[in-house]
Design a protein around this motif. Structure first.
Motif, PDB file in Angstrom:
ATOM      1  N   VAL A   9       0.856  -1.183   0.000  1.00  0.00           N
ATOM      2  CA  VAL A   9       0.000   0.000   0.000  1.00  0.00           C
ATOM      3  C   VAL A   9       0.893   1.234   0.000  1.00  0.00           C
ATOM      4  O   VAL A   9       1.818   1.343   0.800  1.00  0.00           O
ATOM      5  CB  VAL A   9      -0.936   0.008   1.235  1.00  0.00           C
ATOM      6  N   ALA A  10       0.626   2.169  -0.906  1.00  0.00           N
ATOM      7  CA  ALA A  10       1.439   3.379  -1.012  1.00  0.00           C
ATOM      8  C   ALA A  10       1.289   4.239   0.243  1.00  0.00           C
ATOM      9  O   ALA A  10       0.200   4.378   0.795  1.00  0.00           O
ATOM     10  CB  ALA A  10       1.028   4.180  -2.245  1.00  0.00           C
ATOM     11  N   PHE A  11       2.392   4.825   0.687  1.00  0.00           N
ATOM     12  CA  PHE A  11       2.394   5.720   1.841  1.00  0.00           C
ATOM     13  C   PHE A  11       1.643   6.995   1.482  1.00  0.00           C
ATOM     14  O   PHE A  11       1.886   7.602   0.446  1.00  0.00           O
ATOM     15  CB  PHE A  11       3.844   6.027   2.242  1.00  0.00           C
ATOM     16  N   LYS A  12       0.738   7.410   2.357  1.00  0.00           N
ATOM     17  CA  LYS A  12      -0.083   8.591   2.088  1.00  0.00           C
ATOM     18  C   LYS A  12      -0.001   9.594   3.224  1.00  0.00           C
ATOM     19  O   LYS A  12      -1.007  10.196   3.599  1.00  0.00           O
ATOM     20  CB  LYS A  12      -1.543   8.171   1.865  1.00  0.00           C
ATOM     21  N   GLY A  13       1.182   9.782   3.771  1.00  0.00           N
ATOM     22  CA  GLY A  13       1.350  10.754   4.844  1.00  0.00           C
ATOM     23  C   GLY A  13       1.167  12.174   4.333  1.00  0.00           C
ATOM     24  O   GLY A  13       1.422  12.462   3.169  1.00  0.00           O
ATOM     25  N   THR A  14       0.735  13.050   5.232  1.00  0.00           N
ATOM     26  CA  THR A  14       0.517  14.441   4.855  1.00  0.00           C
ATOM     27  C   THR A  14       1.582  15.340   5.469  1.00  0.00           C
ATOM     28  O   THR A  14       2.262  14.957   6.427  1.00  0.00           O
ATOM     29  CB  THR A  14      -0.862  14.924   5.340  1.00  0.00           C
ATOM     30  N   ALA A  15       1.681  16.544   4.937  1.00  0.00           N
ATOM     31  CA  ALA A  15       2.615  17.527   5.490  1.00  0.00           C
ATOM     32  C   ALA A  15       2.231  17.867   6.927  1.00  0.00           C
ATOM     33  O   ALA A  15       3.108  18.066   7.779  1.00  0.00           O
ATOM     34  CB  ALA A  15       2.622  18.782   4.621  1.00  0.00           C
ATOM     35  N   TYR A  46       0.415   8.289  12.528  1.00  0.00           N
ATOM     36  CA  TYR A  46       0.255   7.657  11.214  1.00  0.00           C
ATOM     37  C   TYR A  46      -0.558   6.366  11.235  1.00  0.00           C
ATOM     38  O   TYR A  46      -1.014   5.911  10.195  1.00  0.00           O
ATOM     39  CB  TYR A  46       1.615   7.379  10.583  1.00  0.00           C
ATOM     40  N   GLY A  47      -0.637   5.724  12.397  1.00  0.00           N
ATOM     41  CA  GLY A  47      -1.340   4.447  12.487  1.00  0.00           C
ATOM     42  C   GLY A  47      -0.439   3.249  12.271  1.00  0.00           C
ATOM     43  O   GLY A  47      -0.803   2.126  12.570  1.00  0.00           O
ATOM     44  N   TYR A  48       0.750   3.496  11.765  1.00  0.00           N
ATOM     45  CA  TYR A  48       1.753   2.443  11.545  1.00  0.00           C
ATOM     46  C   TYR A  48       3.096   3.123  11.298  1.00  0.00           C
ATOM     47  O   TYR A  48       3.183   4.363  11.326  1.00  0.00           O
ATOM     48  CB  TYR A  48       1.352   1.516  10.399  1.00  0.00           C
ATOM     49  N   LEU A  49       4.154   2.332  11.086  1.00  0.00           N
ATOM     50  CA  LEU A  49       5.506   2.880  10.956  1.00  0.00           C
ATOM     51  C   LEU A  49       6.154   2.497   9.625  1.00  0.00           C
ATOM     52  O   LEU A  49       7.070   1.669   9.586  1.00  0.00           O
ATOM     53  CB  LEU A  49       6.382   2.391  12.122  1.00  0.00           C
ATOM     54  N   PRO A  50       5.722   3.115   8.544  1.00  0.00           N
ATOM     55  CA  PRO A  50       6.364   2.833   7.252  1.00  0.00           C
ATOM     56  C   PRO A  50       7.785   3.386   7.252  1.00  0.00           C
ATOM     57  O   PRO A  50       8.157   4.198   8.120  1.00  0.00           O
ATOM     58  CB  PRO A  50       5.480   3.574   6.246  1.00  0.00           C
ATOM     59  N   ILE A  51       8.570   2.987   6.290  1.00  0.00           N
ATOM     60  CA  ILE A  51       9.978   3.403   6.220  1.00  0.00           C
ATOM     61  C   ILE A  51      10.113   4.920   6.168  1.00  0.00           C
ATOM     62  O   ILE A  51      11.035   5.489   6.754  1.00  0.00           O
ATOM     63  CB  ILE A  51      10.718   2.711   5.034  1.00  0.00           C
ATOM     64  N   GLU A  52       9.179   5.598   5.525  1.00  0.00           N
ATOM     65  CA  GLU A  52       9.231   7.058   5.438  1.00  0.00           C
ATOM     66  C   GLU A  52       9.151   7.695   6.826  1.00  0.00           C
ATOM     67  O   GLU A  52       9.843   8.680   7.110  1.00  0.00           O
ATOM     68  CB  GLU A  52       8.078   7.587   4.557  1.00  0.00           C
ATOM     69  N   VAL A  53       8.346   7.138   7.693  1.00  0.00           N
ATOM     70  CA  VAL A  53       8.193   7.643   9.050  1.00  0.00           C
ATOM     71  C   VAL A  53       9.407   7.263   9.894  1.00  0.00           C
ATOM     72  O   VAL A  53       9.901   8.072  10.690  1.00  0.00           O
ATOM     73  CB  VAL A  53       6.875   7.128   9.671  1.00  0.00           C
TER      74      VAL A  53
END
Length: 166
Positions: A9-15, A46-53
């Protein structure tokens, strides 16, 4: 050691989320043992810890990405994958398992095209096997969010999932 499953699932974090996280990390970073509260704050946002976070946490704490990843994957409270809009869990405790929860789980997995711990590409559903949830008298049991379904058969699964598809 268990295998780590990463999402597609693509990361959809916001500014706004990133700004909030960075602000919280600046208040946390000088605390002794700051990694755990930092990861907890990040997962709360974020609800989870993707690599971006994880990269943001590493940068703000002055730690290596490897260190952040190591802590995030060591503790079961952290998730590297997003939860679906509808989190589906199937109890695999003894009472449920002997009454067929494995077959119920397999039917759900087939219906959603997921394996344990997975999330559908549209982010609608996630699937997890769990241990006893305290509904042994209703075995086998699945939950969808806060909704509990007991005394299930695999044949009932498509109808239950259909309620959440729209």
């Amino acid at each position: 050691m268990s295998k780590i499953k990463l999402t597609t699932v693509a990361f959809k974090g916001t500014a706004a989320q990133e700004a909030k996280l960075r602000a919280e990390l600046r208040t946390i970073k000088d605390m002794p043992g700051s990694m755990m509260p930092a990861l907890q704050a990040a997962q709360e946002i974020y609800g989870y810890l993707p690599i971006e976070v994880q990269k943001i946490v590493a940068e703000e704490l002055g730690e290596s990405l490897e260190e952040v990843f190591g802590v995030a994957t060591f503790y079961s409270q952290f998730s590297l994958n997003p939860k679906g809009e509808h989190a589906v869990s199937v109890c695999m405790g003894t009472a449920c398992y002997v009454k067929g929860s494995g077959d119920v789980f397999n039917k759900i997995a087939a219906e959603l095209g997921l394996s344990d711990g997975g999330t559908t590409s549209d982010g609608k559903f996630s699937l997890n096997s769990t241990r006893c949830i305290g509904c042994c008298g209703l075995a086998p049991v699945m939950t969808v969010g806060d909704d509990v379904y007991g005394k299930l058969t695999p044949q009932e699964v498509p109808g239950i999932l259909a309620k959440y598809r729209d």
